[in-house]
Write a protein that holds these residues in place. Structure first.
Motif, PDB file in Angstrom:
ATOM      1  N   PHE A   1      53.337  36.479  55.264  1.00 44.53           N
ATOM      2  CA  PHE A   1      52.162  37.311  55.470  1.00 44.53           C
ATOM      3  C   PHE A   1      51.998  38.230  54.266  1.00 44.53           C
ATOM      4  O   PHE A   1      52.955  38.520  53.548  1.00 44.53           O
ATOM      5  CB  PHE A   1      52.231  38.106  56.785  1.00 44.53           C
ATOM      6  CG  PHE A   1      53.371  39.086  56.882  1.00 44.53           C
ATOM      7  CD1 PHE A   1      53.199  40.416  56.513  1.00 44.53           C
ATOM      8  CD2 PHE A   1      54.604  38.688  57.374  1.00 44.53           C
ATOM      9  CE1 PHE A   1      54.247  41.331  56.623  1.00 44.53           C
ATOM     10  CE2 PHE A   1      55.658  39.592  57.485  1.00 44.53           C
ATOM     11  CZ  PHE A   1      55.478  40.916  57.113  1.00 44.53           C
ATOM     12  N   VAL A   2      50.755  38.644  54.047  1.00 40.12           N
ATOM     13  CA  VAL A   2      50.424  39.578  52.974  1.00 40.12           C
ATOM     14  C   VAL A   2      50.025  40.881  53.644  1.00 40.12           C
ATOM     15  O   VAL A   2      49.241  40.889  54.597  1.00 40.12           O
ATOM     16  CB  VAL A   2      49.259  39.053  52.110  1.00 40.12           C
ATOM     17  CG1 VAL A   2      48.969  40.017  50.968  1.00 40.12           C
ATOM     18  CG2 VAL A   2      49.545  37.655  51.590  1.00 40.12           C
ATOM     19  N   ALA A   3      50.594  42.005  53.161  1.00 42.67           N
ATOM     20  CA  ALA A   3      50.379  43.276  53.850  1.00 42.67           C
ATOM     21  C   ALA A   3      50.334  44.450  52.885  1.00 42.67           C
ATOM     22  O   ALA A   3      50.837  44.375  51.769  1.00 42.67           O
ATOM     23  CB  ALA A   3      51.489  43.505  54.871  1.00 42.67           C
ATOM     24  N   VAL A   4      49.729  45.521  53.376  1.00 43.57           N
ATOM     25  CA  VAL A   4      49.832  46.835  52.753  1.00 43.57           C
ATOM     26  C   VAL A   4      50.938  47.547  53.509  1.00 43.57           C
ATOM     27  O   VAL A   4      50.903  47.628  54.743  1.00 43.57           O
ATOM     28  CB  VAL A   4      48.507  47.627  52.869  1.00 43.57           C
ATOM     29  CG1 VAL A   4      48.705  49.089  52.479  1.00 43.57           C
ATOM     30  CG2 VAL A   4      47.416  46.976  52.029  1.00 43.57           C
TER      31      VAL A   4
ATOM     32  N   LEU B   1      47.022  35.450  44.533  1.00 44.19           N
ATOM     33  CA  LEU B   1      47.181  36.805  45.066  1.00 44.19           C
ATOM     34  C   LEU B   1      47.188  37.843  43.946  1.00 44.19           C
ATOM     35  O   LEU B   1      46.651  38.944  44.112  1.00 44.19           O
ATOM     36  CB  LEU B   1      48.442  36.913  45.917  1.00 44.19           C
ATOM     37  CG  LEU B   1      48.431  36.128  47.233  1.00 44.19           C
ATOM     38  CD1 LEU B   1      49.768  36.261  47.950  1.00 44.19           C
ATOM     39  CD2 LEU B   1      47.276  36.552  48.134  1.00 44.19           C
ATOM     40  N   THR B   2      47.753  37.496  42.804  1.00 38.96           N
ATOM     41  CA  THR B   2      47.704  38.381  41.637  1.00 38.96           C
ATOM     42  C   THR B   2      46.254  38.640  41.255  1.00 38.96           C
ATOM     43  O   THR B   2      45.849  39.790  41.023  1.00 38.96           O
ATOM     44  CB  THR B   2      48.467  37.765  40.443  1.00 38.96           C
ATOM     45  OG1 THR B   2      49.840  37.610  40.811  1.00 38.96           O
ATOM     46  CG2 THR B   2      48.376  38.642  39.213  1.00 38.96           C
TER      47      THR B   2
ATOM     48  N   VAL C   1      49.741  45.348  47.166  1.00 41.97           N
ATOM     49  CA  VAL C   1      49.943  44.562  48.382  1.00 41.97           C
ATOM     50  C   VAL C   1      51.229  43.771  48.193  1.00 41.97           C
ATOM     51  O   VAL C   1      51.669  43.532  47.070  1.00 41.97           O
ATOM     52  CB  VAL C   1      48.757  43.627  48.708  1.00 41.97           C
ATOM     53  CG1 VAL C   1      47.497  44.420  48.978  1.00 41.97           C
ATOM     54  CG2 VAL C   1      48.521  42.608  47.612  1.00 41.97           C
ATOM     55  N   THR C   2      51.815  43.361  49.302  1.00 41.10           N
ATOM     56  CA  THR C   2      53.104  42.681  49.261  1.00 41.10           C
ATOM     57  C   THR C   2      53.023  41.375  50.029  1.00 41.10           C
ATOM     58  O   THR C   2      52.455  41.316  51.122  1.00 41.10           O
ATOM     59  CB  THR C   2      54.198  43.584  49.882  1.00 41.10           C
ATOM     60  OG1 THR C   2      54.200  44.845  49.197  1.00 41.10           O
ATOM     61  CG2 THR C   2      55.566  42.952  49.769  1.00 41.10           C
TER      62      THR C   2
ATOM     63  N   THR D   1      55.207  41.628  44.917  1.00 40.65           N
ATOM     64  CA  THR D   1      54.180  42.661  45.091  1.00 40.65           C
ATOM     65  C   THR D   1      53.107  42.442  44.031  1.00 40.65           C
ATOM     66  O   THR D   1      53.382  41.920  42.941  1.00 40.65           O
ATOM     67  CB  THR D   1      54.746  44.090  44.977  1.00 40.65           C
ATOM     68  OG1 THR D   1      55.375  44.232  43.718  1.00 40.65           O
ATOM     69  CG2 THR D   1      55.738  44.379  46.086  1.00 40.65           C
ATOM     70  N   PHE D   2      51.883  42.843  44.370  1.00 40.26           N
ATOM     71  CA  PHE D   2      50.727  42.629  43.503  1.00 40.26           C
ATOM     72  C   PHE D   2      49.974  43.941  43.367  1.00 40.26           C
ATOM     73  O   PHE D   2      49.529  44.508  44.374  1.00 40.26           O
ATOM     74  CB  PHE D   2      49.806  41.562  44.108  1.00 40.26           C
ATOM     75  CG  PHE D   2      50.539  40.309  44.479  1.00 40.26           C
ATOM     76  CD1 PHE D   2      50.760  39.309  43.554  1.00 40.26           C
ATOM     77  CD2 PHE D   2      51.040  40.152  45.763  1.00 40.26           C
ATOM     78  CE1 PHE D   2      51.457  38.160  43.892  1.00 40.26           C
ATOM     79  CE2 PHE D   2      51.732  39.005  46.126  1.00 40.26           C
ATOM     80  CZ  PHE D   2      51.944  38.012  45.188  1.00 40.26           C
ATOM     81  N   GLU D   3      49.819  44.414  42.160  1.00 34.94           N
ATOM     82  CA  GLU D   3      49.178  45.697  41.922  1.00 34.94           C
ATOM     83  C   GLU D   3      47.657  45.590  42.000  1.00 34.94           C
ATOM     84  O   GLU D   3      47.064  44.646  41.484  1.00 34.94           O
ATOM     85  CB  GLU D   3      49.586  46.238  40.542  1.00 34.94           C
ATOM     86  CG  GLU D   3      49.091  47.652  40.302  1.00 34.94           C
ATOM     87  CD  GLU D   3      49.568  48.226  38.990  1.00 34.94           C
ATOM     88  OE1 GLU D   3      49.075  49.312  38.643  1.00 34.94           O
ATOM     89  OE2 GLU D   3      50.413  47.613  38.338  1.00 34.94           O
ATOM     90  N   LEU D   4      47.050  46.574  42.653  1.00 31.57           N
ATOM     91  CA  LEU D   4      45.594  46.697  42.623  1.00 31.57           C
ATOM     92  C   LEU D   4      45.244  47.261  41.250  1.00 31.57           C
ATOM     93  O   LEU D   4      45.820  48.265  40.834  1.00 31.57           O
ATOM     94  CB  LEU D   4      45.101  47.633  43.734  1.00 31.57           C
ATOM     95  CG  LEU D   4      45.545  47.286  45.149  1.00 31.57           C
ATOM     96  CD1 LEU D   4      44.879  48.226  46.144  1.00 31.57           C
ATOM     97  CD2 LEU D   4      45.252  45.852  45.506  1.00 31.57           C
TER      98      LEU D   4
END
Length: 193
Positions: free
Chosen positions: A6-9, A63-64, A161-162, A183-186
């Motif tokens: 899953f992808v989450a904040v 996702l990146t 987001v992770t 993790t992916f930086e906004l």
């Protein structure tokens, strides 16, 4: 091999600790509510129940890109909800306030990226929430709505987001264990212009 992800904040520790300190003295010891572990409170953007390991690299790239298109924004924990509803709840959750419009756009981008990578995204429309407790049998949780309506937590800046991998039954007391994959930086720079 199939992976459950899953992808989450993930709210910062001080945010979840503040909510936990508010909820803990109000919990009933003999309640049928099965409380989620505080360290697992998160806002799921996309649930990926069965993903082939071979497409992980493509998913990571997408996702990146999805996170990179979104700007950083503020949220706080506020309010409550239940699935399917308060009168016959199976899940009790805390809601969020702040820039929920940007959160919704982020979820849309993440889900689209996962879909383009060939991953099935499960669930209905995005409904931002932190799952606090689950119930084996439907129960009226209206009292918790009143309790949580009085709560307004500290705000935080969502900056990433992770992607998590979830291992069912491998955590404490037979619960799921969640492991950070990436993790992916906004990174949208529009806020600087």
């Amino acid at each position: 091999m199939s992976m459950r992800m899953f992808v989450a904040v993930q709210p910062p520790l001080e945010v979840v600790e503040d909510l936990a300190e508010y909820v803990e003295p109000r919990r009933e010891r003999d309640s049928p509510l099965r409380w989620s572990a505080v360290d697992q409170w998160h806002l799921t953007l996309a649930f990926l129940p069965s993903m082939a390991e071979r497409i992980l690299d493509d998913l990571l790239e997408r996702l990146t890109a999805a996170a990179g298109r979104r700007e950083k924004f503020e949220l706080s924990v506020s309010g409550a909800g239940a699935f399917p509803d308060a009168a016959a709840a199976k899940v009790l959750w805390a809601g969020v306030a702040g820039n929920t419009e940007e959160l919704g756009k982020l979820a849309t981008n993440v889900r689209a990226g996962a879909g383009k990578a060939g991953v099935e995204v499960e669930g209905g429309p995005f409904r931002p929430h932190l799952t606090l407790a689950r119930l084996g049998q439907p129960l009226d949780v209206t009292r918790w709505f009143r309790v949580l309506d009085l709560y307004s937590g500290p705000s935080w800046r969502v900056e990433e987001v992770t992607l998590f991998q979830s291992y069912l039954g491998q955590g404490p007391r037979g619960r799921a264990r969640h492991e950070v994959v990436e993790t992916f930086e906004l990174d949208n720079q529009s806020e600087l212009s």
